[in-house]
Design an enzyme around this catalytic site. Structure first.
Site, mmCIF file in Angstrom:
data_model
loop_
_atom_site.group_PDB
_atom_site.id
_atom_site.type_symbol
_atom_site.label_atom_id
_atom_site.label_comp_id
_atom_site.label_asym_id
_atom_site.label_seq_id
_atom_site.Cartn_x
_atom_site.Cartn_y
_atom_site.Cartn_z
ATOM 1 N N GLU A 206 0.842 -1.202 0.000
ATOM 2 C CA GLU A 206 0.000 0.000 0.000
ATOM 3 C C GLU A 206 0.872 1.245 0.000
ATOM 4 O OE1 GLU A 206 -2.508 -0.026 3.454
ATOM 5 O OE2 GLU A 206 -3.992 -1.337 2.521
ATOM 6 N N HIS B 1 1.900 0.800 18.539
ATOM 7 C CA HIS B 1 0.632 0.137 18.228
ATOM 8 C C HIS B 1 -0.164 -0.255 19.469
ATOM 9 C CE1 HIS B 1 1.694 0.304 14.075
ATOM 10 N NE2 HIS B 1 2.841 -0.275 14.334
ATOM 11 N N ARG C 155 -14.911 -7.525 17.520
ATOM 12 C CA ARG C 155 -15.089 -7.731 18.970
ATOM 13 C C ARG C 155 -15.498 -6.427 19.638
ATOM 14 N NH1 ARG C 155 -9.627 -6.664 17.957
ATOM 15 N NH2 ARG C 155 -9.045 -4.712 18.958
HETATM 16 C C1 MV4 Z 1 -1.134 2.065 7.600
HETATM 17 C C2 MV4 Z 1 -0.492 3.266 7.970
HETATM 18 C C3 MV4 Z 1 -0.076 4.102 6.968
HETATM 19 N N1 MV4 Z 1 -0.277 3.773 5.673
HETATM 20 N N2 MV4 Z 1 -1.328 1.794 6.303
HETATM 21 C C4 MV4 Z 1 -1.359 0.219 11.982
HETATM 22 C C5 MV4 Z 1 -2.128 -0.922 12.534
HETATM 23 C C6 MV4 Z 1 -2.979 -1.432 11.447
HETATM 24 N N3 MV4 Z 1 -4.335 -1.381 11.867
HETATM 25 C C7 MV4 Z 1 -2.702 -0.562 10.270
HETATM 26 N N4 MV4 Z 1 -1.818 0.474 10.678
HETATM 27 C C8 MV4 Z 1 -1.389 1.443 9.838
HETATM 28 N N5 MV4 Z 1 -1.571 1.199 8.511
HETATM 29 C C9 MV4 Z 1 -0.906 2.649 5.362
HETATM 30 N N6 MV4 Z 1 -1.088 2.345 4.068
HETATM 31 C C10 MV4 Z 1 -0.343 3.541 9.332
HETATM 32 C C11 MV4 Z 1 -0.789 2.637 10.266
HETATM 33 C C12 MV4 Z 1 -0.656 3.001 11.648
HETATM 34 C C13 MV4 Z 1 0.574 3.271 12.250
HETATM 35 C C14 MV4 Z 1 1.771 3.126 11.590
HETATM 36 C C15 MV4 Z 1 2.966 3.421 12.191
HETATM 37 C C16 MV4 Z 1 2.980 3.842 13.523
HETATM 38 C C17 MV4 Z 1 1.825 3.963 14.226
HETATM 39 C C18 MV4 Z 1 0.611 3.675 13.597
HETATM 40 C C19 MV4 Z 1 -0.560 3.817 14.318
HETATM 41 C C20 MV4 Z 1 -1.743 3.574 13.697
HETATM 42 C C21 MV4 Z 1 -1.793 3.166 12.374
#
Ligand code: MV4
Length: 481
Positions: free
Chosen positions: A199, A234, A291
């Protein structure tokens, strides 16, 4: 529904039992040896020992839990969050034993348990998704061509991953192939499934999720959003509802998208649809959690609904008895997760005995916990001790109330993340609503928290001096008379 087994422990087991009891439902606890004296075991009408403390020998023993459920003649099992809550095999086994599983069908759980299956299922529902591949990468050079075309940074994600597990950011084209190799073998060893996809990486998103409810007839409503952007590796730390950045129009569009995600998998019960929101307020569907979530209290506080009550009613076959138009946002709520971790020592787990444990009270203050003074924090499970939630008419008033509640929370014997919460709720950008998922990494350090304390001390000292001088002047005038 007359009798309910809660296949969980701690604060969430207790929270579920409280609603069940309020509804006149008999409660059954299952517990490990580490939880013999836990409040949730004492609260339950009946309690059954599962086994030794490790989860694999207790709370994850699906078959044993079903045996207990049959012996205790319960009508339903509520899985809470974590443990078996998103395990479709367990949900199927519960159903096969003629027991109601409080949650969606195994079919919906299987779809949403796979990010690629989820993307496939929502196709045709006009749900915005992050640009990228919509199938598992088989041909690495083809995937690289797409990544080169989209531009870097890109993100490689494991289909079976979740909650940030199995993700890799690739910053430059040269790194793509080696990162892809690593991501695939890591996905295989961690999840037993090497399917990964690519992505566009959204660099500074907010993590915003929509709570939905769906009954067995397919009536589906959303209960607005929660902003969960304040996380550390996270692990969510602060959540709020509503989000400080959504407009009524965006909220409506995201709510409708979430309802469509639920419809795409014939969802039943309470669920959460996760989105990323970028700096231009574009939103993208990420995944659905099948959930009850840890942070559900903030949604309860702004809607006035009891989500566990809604879950139990739906599971028992009742229709949702209100419409979307009946729902509105009332005020603002924050939740702070209190972990047994030392925020000033790299969030190192802190174990020991709660020698002092006094919770804050008052109007609009809610503590969901599962411990009492004198108890040990077991090392076997999640380090969350409690959830501190507050409600007030405005975001500003709620933030102020949170700070007061943190000060009134008295925990001794172990280190907790309460001082970290104090830092967040004093931080000007947080208070202004200006933050993204990198807030903790970008803003928090021991030094910055100390600086904040020092600034507060200086202000207090100046104020004290000013009051002293003012008082002295007044006394002088009085003396003159
Ligand atoms: C992402 C993203 C940025 N770009 N996807 C994190 C957990 C899962 N639910 C998906 N997540 C993310 N997906 C794209 N294409 C950013 C996150 C993300 C995140 C990434 C790095 C550090 C902290 C984060 C917190 C929430 C979501």
């Amino acid at each position: 529904m007359h009798k309910l087994l809660i296949a969980n422990r701690g604060e969430i087991a207790l929270r579920i039992m409280r609603t069940a009891r309020k509804m006149g439902i008999t409660t059954v606890a299952v517990y490990s040896e580490a939880d013999r004296n836990a409040p949730f075991v004492l609260f339950a009408d009946e309690a059954y020992l599962l086994g030794p403390p490790p989860s694999a020998q207790s709370y994850l023993l699906g078959d044993k839990i079903i045996d207990v459920a049959l012996k205790a003649k319960v009508d339903a099992i509520h899985p809470g969050y974590g443990f078996l809550s998103e395990n479709a095999v367990f949900a199927q086994a519960v159903t096969d034993a003629n027991i109601i599983f409080v949650g969606p069908s195994p079919h919906a759980m299987r779809i949403m348990g796979s990010k690629l299956a989820a993307k496939e299922a929502v196709k045709g529902y006009d749900i915005p998704m992050v640009p990228g591949t919509d199938e598992a990468v088989k041909d690495i050079s083809k995937a690289k061509a797409l990544a080169d075309e989209m531009g870097y940074p890109i993100l490689i994600k494991a289909s079976a991953g979740g909650g940030g597990k199995g993700m890799r950011v690739v910053h430059k084209a040269e790194d793509f192939v080696s990162m892809m190799d690593r991501a695939q073998s890591e996905a295989k060893s961690s999840f037993g499934d090497d399917a990964v996809f690519v992505e566009k990486y959204i660099t500074s998103p907010r993590h915003i999720e929509i709570q939905i409810l769906a009954d067995k007839k397919g009536n589906t409503v959303h209960l607005f959003e929660r902003d969960c952007s304040i996380q550390r590796r996270h692990q969510k730390v602060v959540e709020e509802a509503p989000s400080a950045v959504l407009t009524p129009d965006l909220r409506k569009r995201m709510g409708e998208a979430a309802i469509n995600v639920a419809k795409a998998c014939q969802y039943e019960g309470a669920g959460t649809v996760e989105f990323l929101v970028d700096e231009d307020l574009n939103f993208y569907f990420l995944e659905m959690n099948t959930r009850l979530q840890v942070e559900h209290p903030v949604t309860e506080m702004i809607t006035g609904l009891d989500l566990v009550e809604q879950q139990l009613k739906i599971a028992a076959g009742h229709d949702i008895d209100f419409a979307q138009a009946d729902l509105s946002i009332n005020g603002h709520a924050f939740e702070l997760r209190v972990y047994a971790e030392d925020a000033f020592n790299n969030f190192l787990p802190s174990t020991g005995t709660l020698t002092t444990y006094q919770i804050p009270t008052g109007e609009g203050v809610r503590v969901d916990d599962g411990f009492v003074e004198g108890m040990d924090i077991p090392i076997y499970y999640d380090p969350m001790i409690a959830k501190l939630a507050v409600w007030a008419p405005t975001r500003q008033a709620a933030a102020k109330k949170m700070l007061q509640a943190i000060l009134n929370y008295n925990i001794k014997g172990i280190e907790t993340t309460l001082p970290f919460g104090k830092f967040v709720f004093n931080q000007p950008d947080f208070l202004a609503g200006h933050f993204n998922t990198h807030f903790v990494a970008n803003y928090f350090s021991k030094e910055q928290a100390e600086q904040q304390n020092e600034n507060a001390a200086k202000i207090a000292a100046k104020m004290g001096l000013w009051l002293y001088l003012k008082e002295k002047r007044r006394l002088k005038v009085v003396g003159h008379k």
